[in-house]
Design an enzyme around this catalytic site. Structure first.
Site, mmCIF file in Angstrom:
data_model
loop_
_atom_site.group_PDB
_atom_site.id
_atom_site.type_symbol
_atom_site.label_atom_id
_atom_site.label_comp_id
_atom_site.label_asym_id
_atom_site.label_seq_id
_atom_site.Cartn_x
_atom_site.Cartn_y
_atom_site.Cartn_z
ATOM 1 N N HIS A 116 0.852 -1.195 0.000
ATOM 2 C CA HIS A 116 0.000 0.000 0.000
ATOM 3 C C HIS A 116 0.891 1.250 0.000
ATOM 4 C CE1 HIS A 116 -3.163 -2.812 1.351
ATOM 5 N NE2 HIS A 116 -3.992 -1.933 0.821
ATOM 6 N N LYS B 298 -0.289 4.892 4.460
ATOM 7 C CA LYS B 298 -1.215 4.000 5.158
ATOM 8 C C LYS B 298 -0.636 3.639 6.523
ATOM 9 C CE LYS B 298 -3.930 -0.241 4.582
ATOM 10 N NZ LYS B 298 -5.191 0.413 4.970
#
Length: 282
Positions: A159, A163
């Site tokens: 990600h 995040k």
């Protein structure tokens, strides 16, 4: 017409807002941001398109007032785990159904969400895995773990660097599906025993991959989101599902992939039987 409130106006939240405004059977009635956000007080249309649409972005410090005035049927919450849990208490008390796409909840936090749905009889969909594609990945992974129960399984996820939670809620759910599949084949294994490799880099929207390795071959099952619109479309499905319902649900309840597979197998089996009968019976 389903009246929808959106909590969280980050990159995913803004994409959800755009998709919501395209729906003929839904109406965006309110938008909530953190109290200190620069978006507070602005019209959401100005933020998205540069022109007003009559929906103001308000701070979550006035949550009860916002719900009372806008009267949403369902809230889509893509804020943070801490905020979403705090918000859920207010929404549940006011009998508003909730779709939560936020990740990073502790097991205790998830138990609290479940308890809220039981106590106030509203509907809550907890869906860190809100896209259709990643749910298909989990379904296939469960099936593969059952069939290839002597293989080694590992989850890899990537990600964007902003995040906060690692591993992601979706990666943990995938590990859980692997464990379920292995257990159904007689292997006693815990979700925590499945290795997860979490990478945070660049602007990657989200990629999950399951590596299934045997002595002589390997299989990879992979899903990658190219656009946050995939999350928005999943959220729309969840809103339609939970509207008017009570109870605690997850995305597998929304999509009902097991029924879809059974319908497919039944249809395919019927088609094969008909083909066989034509050949044999003329």
């Amino acid at each position: 017409m389903i009246r929808v409130c959106l909590a969280g106006l980050g990159k995913t939240g803004m994409e959800i807002a755009k998709v919501l405004l395209e729906q003929k059977d839904m109406k965006l009635v309110s938008v909530i941001c953190s109290p200190g956000s620069a978006k507070k007080g602005k019209d959401v249309g100005e933020i998205l398109f540069g022109e007003k649409i009559g929906v103001r972005v308000d701070g979550s410090d006035h949550l009860e007032e916002i719900v009372f005035k806008s009267k949403p049927d369902v809230v889509i919450d893509f804020s943070s785990a801490e905020s979403a849990l705090r918000n859920a208490k207010v929404f549940s008390k006011m009998r508003v159904n909730i779709v939560i796409g936020t990740t990073g909840f502790s097991k205790m936090g998830l138990r609290r969400l479940f308890a809220l749905s039981r106590r106030y009889h509203n509907g809550i969909v907890y869906a860190p895995n809100i896209t259709l594609g990643v749910n298909v990945l989990m379904f296939l992974t469960n099936l593969a773990a059952n069939l290839l129960n002597d293989y080694d399984f590992e989850v890899m996820e990537i990600h964007h660097k902003h995040k906060k939670d690692a591993p992601s809620g979706t990666a943990i759910k995938i590990a859980g599906e692997i464990a379920k599949g292995l257990k159904s084949a007689g292997n006693e294994i815990m979700e925590e025993d499945i290795p997860i490799n979490a990478i945070r880099a660049g602007g990657v929207v989200g990629k999950h991959e399951v590596l299934i390795v045997g002595e002589n071959d390997q299989i990879k099952i992979s899903h990658e989101s190219f656009s946050r619109k995939a999350f928005a479309l999943g959220a729309i499905k969840a809103v339609k599902f939970v509207h008017g319902k009570s109870g605690y649900f997850e995305m597998n309840n929304v999509l009902n992939l097991e029924k879809a597979l059974m319908d497919y197998l039944q249809k395919n089996n019927t088609s094969r039987n008909q083909s066989y009968n034509r050949k044999v019976l003329g």
